[in-house]
Design a protein around this motif. Structure first.
Motif, PDB file in Angstrom:
ATOM      1  N   SER A  98     -78.533 -67.036 -58.825  1.00 35.16           N
ATOM      2  CA  SER A  98     -78.931 -68.420 -58.561  1.00 35.16           C
ATOM      3  C   SER A  98     -77.896 -69.403 -59.113  1.00 35.16           C
ATOM      4  O   SER A  98     -77.157 -69.087 -60.058  1.00 35.16           O
ATOM      5  CB  SER A  98     -80.301 -68.710 -59.172  1.00 35.16           C
ATOM      6  N   GLN A  99     -77.879 -70.582 -58.510  1.00 39.61           N
ATOM      7  CA  GLN A  99     -76.870 -71.582 -58.860  1.00 39.61           C
ATOM      8  C   GLN A  99     -77.507 -72.818 -59.498  1.00 39.61           C
ATOM      9  O   GLN A  99     -78.661 -73.153 -59.227  1.00 39.61           O
ATOM     10  CB  GLN A  99     -76.089 -72.017 -57.614  1.00 39.61           C
ATOM     11  N   VAL A 100     -76.720 -73.452 -60.359  1.00 44.62           N
ATOM     12  CA  VAL A 100     -77.072 -74.769 -60.906  1.00 44.62           C
ATOM     13  C   VAL A 100     -76.028 -75.742 -60.373  1.00 44.62           C
ATOM     14  O   VAL A 100     -74.833 -75.593 -60.639  1.00 44.62           O
ATOM     15  CB  VAL A 100     -77.083 -74.769 -62.443  1.00 44.62           C
ATOM     16  N   HIS A 101     -76.481 -76.723 -59.599  1.00 44.49           N
ATOM     17  CA  HIS A 101     -75.576 -77.639 -58.905  1.00 44.49           C
ATOM     18  C   HIS A 101     -75.617 -79.017 -59.542  1.00 44.49           C
ATOM     19  O   HIS A 101     -76.698 -79.590 -59.741  1.00 44.49           O
ATOM     20  CB  HIS A 101     -75.972 -77.741 -57.429  1.00 44.49           C
ATOM     21  N   HIS A 102     -74.435 -79.535 -59.887  1.00 45.27           N
ATOM     22  CA  HIS A 102     -74.342 -80.882 -60.448  1.00 45.27           C
ATOM     23  C   HIS A 102     -74.119 -81.867 -59.309  1.00 45.27           C
ATOM     24  O   HIS A 102     -73.072 -81.875 -58.669  1.00 45.27           O
ATOM     25  CB  HIS A 102     -73.189 -80.959 -61.460  1.00 45.27           C
ATOM     26  N   VAL A 110     -73.433 -70.872 -62.600  1.00 48.71           N
ATOM     27  CA  VAL A 110     -74.344 -69.747 -62.391  1.00 48.71           C
ATOM     28  C   VAL A 110     -75.472 -69.813 -63.420  1.00 48.71           C
ATOM     29  O   VAL A 110     -75.232 -70.023 -64.611  1.00 48.71           O
ATOM     30  CB  VAL A 110     -73.601 -68.403 -62.512  1.00 48.71           C
ATOM     31  N   LEU A 111     -76.699 -69.632 -62.952  1.00 45.93           N
ATOM     32  CA  LEU A 111     -77.861 -69.653 -63.832  1.00 45.93           C
ATOM     33  C   LEU A 111     -77.832 -68.430 -64.751  1.00 45.93           C
ATOM     34  O   LEU A 111     -77.778 -67.295 -64.284  1.00 45.93           O
ATOM     35  CB  LEU A 111     -79.146 -69.664 -63.010  1.00 45.93           C
ATOM     36  N   TYR A 112     -77.877 -68.682 -66.063  1.00 47.68           N
ATOM     37  CA  TYR A 112     -77.832 -67.592 -67.042  1.00 47.68           C
ATOM     38  C   TYR A 112     -79.169 -67.389 -67.735  1.00 47.68           C
ATOM     39  O   TYR A 112     -79.603 -66.260 -67.955  1.00 47.68           O
ATOM     40  CB  TYR A 112     -76.745 -67.886 -68.080  1.00 47.68           C
ATOM     41  N   SER A 148     -85.582 -72.185 -54.180  1.00 50.74           N
ATOM     42  CA  SER A 148     -85.193 -70.801 -54.414  1.00 50.74           C
ATOM     43  C   SER A 148     -83.678 -70.646 -54.487  1.00 50.74           C
ATOM     44  O   SER A 148     -82.944 -71.076 -53.582  1.00 50.74           O
ATOM     45  CB  SER A 148     -85.747 -69.892 -53.317  1.00 50.74           C
ATOM     46  N   GLY A 149     -83.208 -70.075 -55.561  1.00 50.71           N
ATOM     47  CA  GLY A 149     -81.792 -69.793 -55.722  1.00 50.71           C
ATOM     48  C   GLY A 149     -80.945 -70.982 -56.127  1.00 50.71           C
ATOM     49  O   GLY A 149     -79.722 -70.850 -56.267  1.00 50.71           O
ATOM     50  N   ARG A 150     -81.561 -72.142 -56.357  1.00 53.52           N
ATOM     51  CA  ARG A 150     -80.753 -73.333 -56.629  1.00 53.52           C
ATOM     52  C   ARG A 150     -81.537 -74.337 -57.481  1.00 53.52           C
ATOM     53  O   ARG A 150     -82.692 -74.650 -57.183  1.00 53.52           O
ATOM     54  CB  ARG A 150     -80.330 -73.985 -55.319  1.00 53.52           C
ATOM     55  N   ILE A 151     -80.891 -74.845 -58.516  1.00 49.92           N
ATOM     56  CA  ILE A 151     -81.458 -75.897 -59.363  1.00 49.92           C
ATOM     57  C   ILE A 151     -80.503 -77.079 -59.333  1.00 49.92           C
ATOM     58  O   ILE A 151     -79.301 -76.926 -59.540  1.00 49.92           O
ATOM     59  CB  ILE A 151     -81.652 -75.410 -60.812  1.00 49.92           C
ATOM     60  N   GLU A 152     -81.044 -78.245 -59.043  1.00 44.95           N
ATOM     61  CA  GLU A 152     -80.227 -79.462 -58.960  1.00 44.95           C
ATOM     62  C   GLU A 152     -80.245 -80.175 -60.308  1.00 44.95           C
ATOM     63  O   GLU A 152     -81.305 -80.417 -60.892  1.00 44.95           O
ATOM     64  CB  GLU A 152     -80.762 -80.387 -57.877  1.00 44.95           C
ATOM     65  N   ALA A 153     -79.048 -80.493 -60.810  1.00 46.43           N
ATOM     66  CA  ALA A 153     -78.913 -81.248 -62.052  1.00 46.43           C
ATOM     67  C   ALA A 153     -78.387 -82.640 -61.733  1.00 46.43           C
ATOM     68  O   ALA A 153     -77.351 -82.780 -61.080  1.00 46.43           O
ATOM     69  CB  ALA A 153     -77.973 -80.534 -63.015  1.00 46.43           C
TER      70      ALA A 153
END
Length: 333
Positions: A98-102, A110-112, A148-153
């Motif tokens: 999964s990704q963390v997107h700024h 990458v989500l840890y 799913s698979g992505r978190i927006e920051a």
């Protein structure tokens, strides 16, 4: 939303690939964690049974007893885990890819790690690796969207750059030990102190010679970048002496006896006089079972007539003993 304050040490931390333990033993590895994207609460975990190519099952979040980088502990048995659902539920699912997107810079990490509040499961923070060239902890207030698979920051780039780097526990542990070792007066205390960094939290357990030195340890460790919290549970000799003497003063079996309490990093010497052997053994029993006591050296003397408290005399003194008034006198050395 979560209204109570929860410390970092109390958060449940989920790292993909961590071992999963049921109530009756190890059962698999953590593959997924799923959230309700509307209220940001964890609702499900994905667990791969066995170690490698086993099937994945999904269990409710409320089966989690605890979670840290040491692993995830479930309240259910291995048989119950085997019978768990095999289809992924309708949730925002996250795994090691999964990704963390700024949103401001367009950069992606990458989500840890995902941390959640115990009980409610509300998301507390995430750790993203290689986001704008750094590993960084992002609190819930900086996150704006889950899918799913992505978190927006969503936070200004200047704020992102000002956040301290998230550092491995081993690196933090080494730095804490180096800083404390530079304090010469603390060297004598090291053998009584157990220092451990887990999930960026420093846990201090064991014994130390004084409350002042305990405060010094905390103050020095506070300067380590990336350390999120300090749990100082050290038991100081002066505190131990006071509390143990008080316990004996309130115990009807020893409350009338002149007993001196002399801790040294939790190793307690009892000195003074008692009326009979039974009282001597009782005092030792109370000390041995008292929290923070590592061992007991019982130097109590049996003398039905004495009201004298024997203490260790100085090597320069020719006096074999000191007379100290009062029933309970505490000393540390």
């Amino acid at each position: 939303m979560e209204t109570t304050t929860t410390s970092i040490s109390e958060m449940q931390k989920f790292i993909f690939g961590s071992k999963v333990y049921c109530s009756d033993g190890e059962s698999g590895t953590l593959t997924h964690i799923g959230f309700d994207a509307r209220d940001w609460r964890a609702i499900v975990l994905g667990v791969r049974l066995g170690r490698f190519m086993g099937r994945t099952v999904y269990v409710p979040f409320n089966t989690v007893a605890s979670a840290s980088s040491n692993g995830v502990n479930l309240t259910i048995s291995r048989d119950e885990l085997e019978q768990a659902r095999k289809e992924a539920p309708g949730a925002a699912m996250f795994d090691s890819h999964s990704q963390v997107h700024h949103s401001e810079s367009g950069s992606t990490g990458v989500l840890y790690l995902i941390a959640a509040h115990p009980g409610s499961g509300e998301l507390a923070y995430v750790v993203a690796k290689s986001l704008k060239g750094q590993d960084v902890l992002l609190a819930r207030r900086y996150l704006s969207r889950l899918e799913s698979g992505r978190i927006e920051a969503s936070l200004p780039e200047s704020t992102l750059q000002s956040l301290p780097n998230y550092r491995p526990d081993s690196e933090l542990q080494n730095e804490v030990e180096e800083i404390l070792f530079e304090l010469g007066p603390l060297h004598v205390d090291f053998k009584g102190i157990d220092m451990r960094v887990l999930d960026s939290v420093l846990y201090l357990d064991g014994n130390i010679s004084s409350s002042l030195r305990s405060d010094i340890v905390t103050n020095q460790a506070l300067g380590v970048p990336g350390l999120l919290e300090i749990k100082n549970r050290l038991i100081a000799d002066d505190t131990l002496a006071s509390q143990l003497a008080m316990a004996m003063a309130h115990d009807p079996r020893t409350q009338e006896l002149p007993i001196g309490v002399y801790p040294r990093l939790g190793n307690v010497r009892l000195s003074g006089s008692v009326h009979d052997e039974a009282q001597k053994q009782t005092a030792e029993e109370i000390a041995n079972t008292f929290p923070g006591v590592r061992s007991v050296e019982n130097e109590l003397r049996v003398n039905p007539a004495t009201s004298m408290l024997y203490v260790l005399s100085s090597t320069e003194s020719m006096e074999p003993q000191d007379q100290i008034p009062g029933k309970y006198v505490r000393h540390t050395k």
